[in-house]
Design a protein around this motif. Structure first.
Motif, short mmCIF file in Angstrom:
data_model
loop_
_atom_site.label_atom_id
_atom_site.label_comp_id
_atom_site.label_asym_id
_atom_site.label_seq_id
_atom_site.Cartn_x
_atom_site.Cartn_y
_atom_site.Cartn_z
N ALA A 11 1.05 -1.13 -0.04
CA ALA A 11 0.40 0.08 -0.25
C ALA A 11 0.75 1.88 0.37
N ALA A 12 1.80 1.37 0.63
CA ALA A 12 2.69 2.65 0.60
C ALA A 12 3.52 2.74 -0.76
N ASN A 13 4.06 1.97 -1.18
CA ASN A 13 4.32 1.88 -1.78
C ASN A 13 3.75 2.32 -3.35
N ARG A 14 2.32 1.81 -3.52
CA ARG A 14 1.25 2.10 -4.29
C ARG A 14 1.11 3.63 -4.48
N ALA A 15 0.92 3.67 -3.41
CA ALA A 15 0.53 5.30 -2.77
C ALA A 15 1.93 6.45 -3.62
N ARG A 16 2.89 6.04 -3.12
CA ARG A 16 4.40 6.67 -3.03
C ARG A 16 4.29 6.79 -4.47
N TYR A 17 3.67 5.46 -5.38
CA TYR A 17 3.42 5.81 -6.99
C TYR A 17 2.70 6.51 -8.25
N GLU A 18 1.45 6.98 -7.00
CA GLU A 18 0.45 7.56 -7.43
C GLU A 18 0.66 8.90 -7.79
N GLU A 19 1.39 9.27 -5.68
CA GLU A 19 2.13 11.28 -5.82
C GLU A 19 2.50 11.00 -6.77
N HIS A 20 3.41 10.27 -7.54
CA HIS A 20 4.66 10.19 -8.38
C HIS A 20 3.62 10.90 -9.79
N GLN A 21 3.07 9.63 -10.29
CA GLN A 21 1.93 9.94 -11.19
C GLN A 21 1.08 11.27 -11.54
N LYS A 22 0.86 11.50 -9.90
CA LYS A 22 -0.22 12.42 -9.68
C LYS A 22 0.63 13.97 -9.96
N LYS A 23 1.68 14.14 -9.90
CA LYS A 23 2.66 15.06 -9.91
C LYS A 23 3.28 15.41 -11.30
N GLY A 24 3.43 13.78 -12.20
CA GLY A 24 3.93 13.96 -13.52
C GLY A 24 2.86 14.77 -14.40
N ASP A 253 14.94 27.73 -6.89
CA ASP A 253 14.82 27.97 -8.22
C ASP A 253 15.22 27.74 -9.51
N ASP A 254 16.44 26.57 -9.57
CA ASP A 254 17.67 26.35 -9.87
C ASP A 254 16.87 26.13 -10.89
N LEU A 255 17.27 26.12 -12.47
CA LEU A 255 16.99 25.12 -13.81
C LEU A 255 17.27 24.42 -13.54
N SER A 256 17.95 23.51 -13.30
CA SER A 256 18.20 21.94 -13.12
C SER A 256 17.66 21.19 -12.86
N ARG A 257 17.45 21.81 -11.17
CA ARG A 257 16.89 21.04 -10.27
C ARG A 257 14.94 21.19 -10.92
N THR A 258 14.32 21.78 -10.77
CA THR A 258 12.89 22.69 -11.44
C THR A 258 12.32 22.23 -12.92
N ALA A 259 13.27 22.19 -13.34
CA ALA A 259 12.84 22.36 -15.01
C ALA A 259 11.98 21.36 -15.35
N THR A 260 12.03 19.66 -15.30
CA THR A 260 11.02 18.38 -15.28
C THR A 260 10.72 18.42 -13.85
N VAL A 261 9.72 17.08 -13.87
CA VAL A 261 9.06 16.26 -13.37
C VAL A 261 10.16 15.11 -12.81
N GLU A 262 10.77 14.75 -14.48
CA GLU A 262 11.82 13.60 -14.09
C GLU A 262 12.68 14.26 -13.12
N ALA A 263 14.07 15.28 -13.34
CA ALA A 263 14.44 15.71 -13.22
C ALA A 263 14.25 16.16 -11.77
N ILE A 264 13.10 16.81 -11.01
CA ILE A 264 13.03 16.73 -9.25
C ILE A 264 12.90 15.80 -8.98
N ARG A 265 12.36 14.25 -9.23
CA ARG A 265 12.11 12.87 -8.67
C ARG A 265 13.05 12.60 -8.46
N GLY A 266 14.78 12.78 -9.14
CA GLY A 266 15.75 12.50 -9.15
C GLY A 266 16.34 13.45 -8.10
N PHE A 267 16.15 14.29 -8.00
CA PHE A 267 16.55 15.42 -6.68
C PHE A 267 16.22 14.36 -5.46
#
Length: 275
Positions: A11-24, A253-267
């Motif tokens: 359930a915790a893994n699913r909630a985390r996945y759904e949170e990332h999906q919503k952000k994307g 608000d550094d560009l590389s850290r905020t430009a895409t949701v993929e980068a945000i997840r990586g950070f």
């Protein structure tokens, strides 16, 4: 071996996945800027940690700390510089170009993009880039590619990226099996409509530079050898300058850290690993 997970963990893994999906789904990527202006900005002497002149055909490796910047500059003419990297704290984590391409949905690296590790963390941010012509697909030269390419030359006598990186790995206490796929900077490779690789020399010129900000403490290796697609029949790579610049904490608000949701997840992964 099959691992059974508890309902709570599932359930915790699913909630985390759904949170990332919503952000994307909600996130609107920032428009990335064009090429950085030339000439490269002057670096204050007090900000230079180290500067290395890398001769044609040779290699160099160094350790960098998080938030330090590595500037690679073509100040003596054209060359292709290949780069590999490992997490200094755990070298089993290394630069991963397939994930870098897959996660960001592009082979085009330039200012504002990031370079991922094989553990989903960000290793480098590209904070400046004057050409945007880099190869993430083909890798570097080998003894056999040199032998095929340079007519009448014994490939074993011409330094190549593969053997240079074996030396880098050995000197860093690693093995050739630890060497990841190499990023080739200043390698103007493009793919045509038929899926064939093309070399576009007009995309790179003298004075081009790239600033790579380290997003973790790393071991970084460089090789200054001609790219396998470089049509020049003469083995004549020019020296390049690599400057290690002292760390400065990025803005919120550094560009590389905020430009895409993929980068945000990586950070987010970087921050989680640091806990």
């Amino acid at each position: 071996m099959h691992i059974r997970r508890s309902p709570e963990e599932i359930a915790a893994n699913r909630a985390r996945y759904e949170e990332h999906q919503k952000k994307g789904l909600e996130f609107a990527p920032k428009a990335l800027p064009g090429k950085s202006a030339k000439p490269a900005p002057v670096i204050a002497a007090a900000d230079i940690v180290h500067q290395e002149k890398l001769p044609g055909g040779w290699y160099w490796w160094t350790r960098v700390k998080a938030n330090e910047v590595l500037r690679i500059t073509l100040d003596e003419g054209f060359s292709t510089v290949s780069v590999i990297a490992w997490n200094a704290a755990d070298p089993s984590e290394r630069m991963n170009l397939p994930d870098t391409v897959k996660v960001q949905w592009t082979t085009g690296l330039g200012k504002g993009r990031v370079i991922f590790s094989d553990m989903g963390k960000v290793m480098f941010s590209i904070v400046e880039d004057s050409c945007g012509a880099h190869d993430v697909l083909m890798g570097g030269s080998t003894a056999s590619s040199n032998a095929r390419k340079y007519v009448g030359a014994n490939g074993a006598t011409l330094r190549n990226t593969r053997e240079n990186f074996v030396l880098v790995a050995t000197k860093a206490g690693l093995d050739k099996r630890d060497i990841p796929a190499a990023l080739a900077l200043f390698a103007p490779v493009r793919v045509d409509a038929d899926g064939k690789f093309e070399w576009k020399p007009e995309l790179v010129s003298e004075g081009d530079y790239v600033d790579l900000r380290a997003e973790m403490d790393m071991i970084v290796g460089f090789s200054n050898c001609p790219h396998p697609l470089d049509p020049n029949p003469v083995y004549a790579p020019n020296p390049v300058t690599i400057t290690r610049i002292k760390a400065v904490e990025p803005a919120a608000d550094d560009l590389s850290r905020t430009a895409t949701v993929e980068a945000i997840r990586g950070f987010e992964n970087n921050a989680f690993a640091a806990l």
